[in-house]
Design a protein around this motif. Structure first.
Motif, short mmCIF file in Angstrom:
data_model
loop_
_atom_site.label_atom_id
_atom_site.label_comp_id
_atom_site.label_asym_id
_atom_site.label_seq_id
_atom_site.Cartn_x
_atom_site.Cartn_y
_atom_site.Cartn_z
N MET A 266 21.37 -22.36 -17.46
CA MET A 266 20.34 -23.13 -16.75
C MET A 266 20.82 -23.41 -15.33
N SER A 267 19.95 -23.22 -14.35
CA SER A 267 20.34 -23.38 -12.96
C SER A 267 20.57 -24.85 -12.63
N ASN A 268 21.36 -25.11 -11.56
CA ASN A 268 21.58 -26.48 -11.12
C ASN A 268 20.28 -27.14 -10.71
N ASN A 269 19.35 -26.35 -10.13
CA ASN A 269 18.08 -26.92 -9.72
C ASN A 269 17.29 -27.41 -10.93
N ARG A 270 17.26 -26.61 -11.98
CA ARG A 270 16.52 -27.03 -13.18
C ARG A 270 17.21 -28.22 -13.83
N LEU A 271 18.54 -28.22 -13.85
CA LEU A 271 19.24 -29.39 -14.40
C LEU A 271 18.84 -30.65 -13.67
N SER A 272 18.76 -30.59 -12.34
CA SER A 272 18.38 -31.76 -11.55
C SER A 272 16.95 -32.18 -11.86
N ILE A 273 16.05 -31.19 -12.00
CA ILE A 273 14.65 -31.50 -12.29
C ILE A 273 14.52 -32.15 -13.66
N VAL A 274 15.21 -31.59 -14.66
CA VAL A 274 15.11 -32.13 -16.00
C VAL A 274 15.70 -33.54 -16.06
N ALA A 275 16.81 -33.77 -15.36
CA ALA A 275 17.41 -35.10 -15.35
C ALA A 275 16.44 -36.13 -14.79
N THR A 276 15.76 -35.77 -13.70
CA THR A 276 14.76 -36.68 -13.14
C THR A 276 13.60 -36.86 -14.10
N ALA A 277 13.23 -35.81 -14.81
CA ALA A 277 12.11 -35.88 -15.73
C ALA A 277 12.36 -36.88 -16.85
N SER B 232 3.98 -31.36 -9.02
CA SER B 232 4.28 -32.28 -10.12
C SER B 232 2.99 -32.98 -10.56
N SER B 233 2.84 -33.19 -11.87
CA SER B 233 1.65 -33.83 -12.40
C SER B 233 1.93 -34.33 -13.81
N LEU B 234 1.07 -35.23 -14.28
CA LEU B 234 1.18 -35.76 -15.65
C LEU B 234 -0.12 -36.44 -16.03
N ASN B 235 -0.59 -36.20 -17.25
CA ASN B 235 -1.75 -36.89 -17.80
C ASN B 235 -1.29 -37.79 -18.95
N THR B 236 -1.90 -38.97 -19.06
CA THR B 236 -1.54 -39.91 -20.12
C THR B 236 -2.80 -40.39 -20.83
N GLN B 237 -2.69 -40.52 -22.15
CA GLN B 237 -3.76 -41.10 -22.97
C GLN B 237 -3.10 -42.09 -23.93
N LEU C 59 7.03 -31.04 -13.30
CA LEU C 59 7.88 -31.64 -12.28
C LEU C 59 8.58 -30.52 -11.52
N GLY C 60 8.24 -30.40 -10.23
CA GLY C 60 8.80 -29.33 -9.43
C GLY C 60 8.44 -27.95 -9.96
N GLY C 61 7.27 -27.85 -10.59
CA GLY C 61 6.84 -26.58 -11.16
C GLY C 61 7.35 -26.31 -12.55
N GLU C 62 8.28 -27.13 -13.05
CA GLU C 62 8.81 -26.98 -14.39
C GLU C 62 7.91 -27.71 -15.38
N ASN C 63 7.47 -27.01 -16.43
CA ASN C 63 6.64 -27.63 -17.45
C ASN C 63 7.47 -28.61 -18.29
N LEU C 64 6.88 -29.76 -18.58
CA LEU C 64 7.52 -30.77 -19.41
C LEU C 64 6.84 -30.79 -20.78
N ASP C 65 7.62 -30.80 -21.83
CA ASP C 65 7.04 -30.81 -23.17
C ASP C 65 6.18 -32.05 -23.37
N SER C 66 5.06 -31.89 -24.06
CA SER C 66 4.18 -33.02 -24.35
C SER C 66 4.81 -33.91 -25.43
N SER C 67 4.32 -35.14 -25.50
CA SER C 67 4.77 -36.08 -26.52
C SER C 67 3.56 -36.83 -27.06
N PHE C 68 3.51 -36.98 -28.38
CA PHE C 68 2.39 -37.68 -29.02
C PHE C 68 2.92 -38.45 -30.21
#
Length: 299
Positions: free
Chosen positions: A1-12, A70-75, A108-117
């Motif tokens: 995993m790249s350092n950039n993705r590690l940084s993005i995931v940590a922020t996520a 970056s984006s996120l929807n919440t319900q 986040l930064g173009g990286e998809n974040l897994d959904s949670s329900f």
């Protein structure tokens, strides 16, 4: 995993813990609707249901750096049960909040974040009214809230409905009616965060968070005895997050504008609808548009 993705995931991960901020009341802040700090008579019971929707279209770190794409929807749904009682001459309202919801379309930064329900964290609280003067339309209450980590949480996921930590909130609210049809609501609170010791991609890190502080205000007008409209403001500050002692860009800094309407089709039933928008945010997603619905049954 790249350092950039590690940084993005940590922020996520920090975003995931703050994604429920604005639920009334849950997550980093505890939002208050107009009239919540006006005490009902002892013996009154309330059953409330909330449906909350948010569309977030950008993310800035606590230093103001914007993470593009970056984006996120919440319900979010909340069941709230309240009972008013007399406690040594003071009106109190022990209550419980059962939360559930979904976080999806996260990026986040173009990286998809897994959904949670799933189920969120359970909240137990009670307001204690030290000023309760309905004839003067004046109330002052103090509320301690206790958050229990009962919600769905999976280490290794940036977004989780549950926070996997205990929290405590101390809140004070003041209500004053004036000029016959006008009322103002003023609320302030502080949130104290315990650590999440199962944080990070492998659940081996510790997330810590500084106290956060929220100020809220409403000004409302009664069009008829059964129908009122109002405008509001919320400012949340602090809440800087660290992972193993190092800053990860997360915080709870947001300023929000609100509009709301409340209507009683009958004396024991209230319907409420509101819209929100963040005018400024750092350390979390910025909500471009939010919808909030509430139904309250009095019995």
């Amino acid at each position: 995993m790249s350092n950039n993705r590690l940084s993005i995931v940590a922020t996520a991960f920090a975003v995931g813990l703050g994604a429920l901020a604005g639920l009334p009341p849950t997550a980093a802040a505890l939002d208050v609707d107009p009239g919540d700090y006006a005490a009902a008579a002892p013996g009154t019971n309330l059953a409330l249901g909330y449906a909350l929707f948010g569309w977030n279209n950008s993310f800035k770190t606590k230093t103001g750096d914007r993470i593009s794409n970056s984006s996120l929807n919440t319900q979010i749904g909340i069941l709230r049960l309240v009972h008013y009682t007399d406690l040594l001459g003071i009106t109190a309202d022990p209550q419980i909040f059962i939360t559930f919801g979904a976080l999806n379309n996260g990026k986040l930064g173009g990286e998809n974040l897994d959904s949670s329900f799933g189920l969120g964290d359970t909240i137990i609280a009670s307001t204690f009214w030290f000023i309760n003067q309905p004839d003067e339309k004046r109330w002052l209450g103090f509320t301690p809230f206790f958050f229990f980590p009962t919600g769905k949480y999976q280490d290794g996921k940036p977004l989780n409905v549950g926070e996997n930590r205990f929290k405590q909130v101390l809140q004070v609210g003041f209500v004053q009616g004036f000029a016959e049809k006008w009322t103002t609501d003023l609320i302030a609170d502080t949130t104290f965060y315990e650590d999440n010791d199962d944080y990070g991609e492998r659940g081996k890190q510790t997330l810590s968070q500084d106290n956060s502080y929220q100020l809220q205000a409403w000004l409302r007008y009664a069009i008829t005895p059964n129908w009122q409209v109002g405008g509001g403001y919320s400012g949340t500050y602090g809440g800087v997050t660290e992972v193993n002692g190092d800053s990860n860009g997360g915080a709870t800094r947001v300023q929000q504008l609100r509009l709301i309407t409340q209507y009683f089709p009958e004396p024991s039933l209230q319907l409420q609808a509101g819209v929100t928008t963040d005018v400024w945010a750092q350390g979390q997603f910025k909500e471009v548009f939010g919808l909030r619905f509430r139904i309250m049954k009095v019995f």
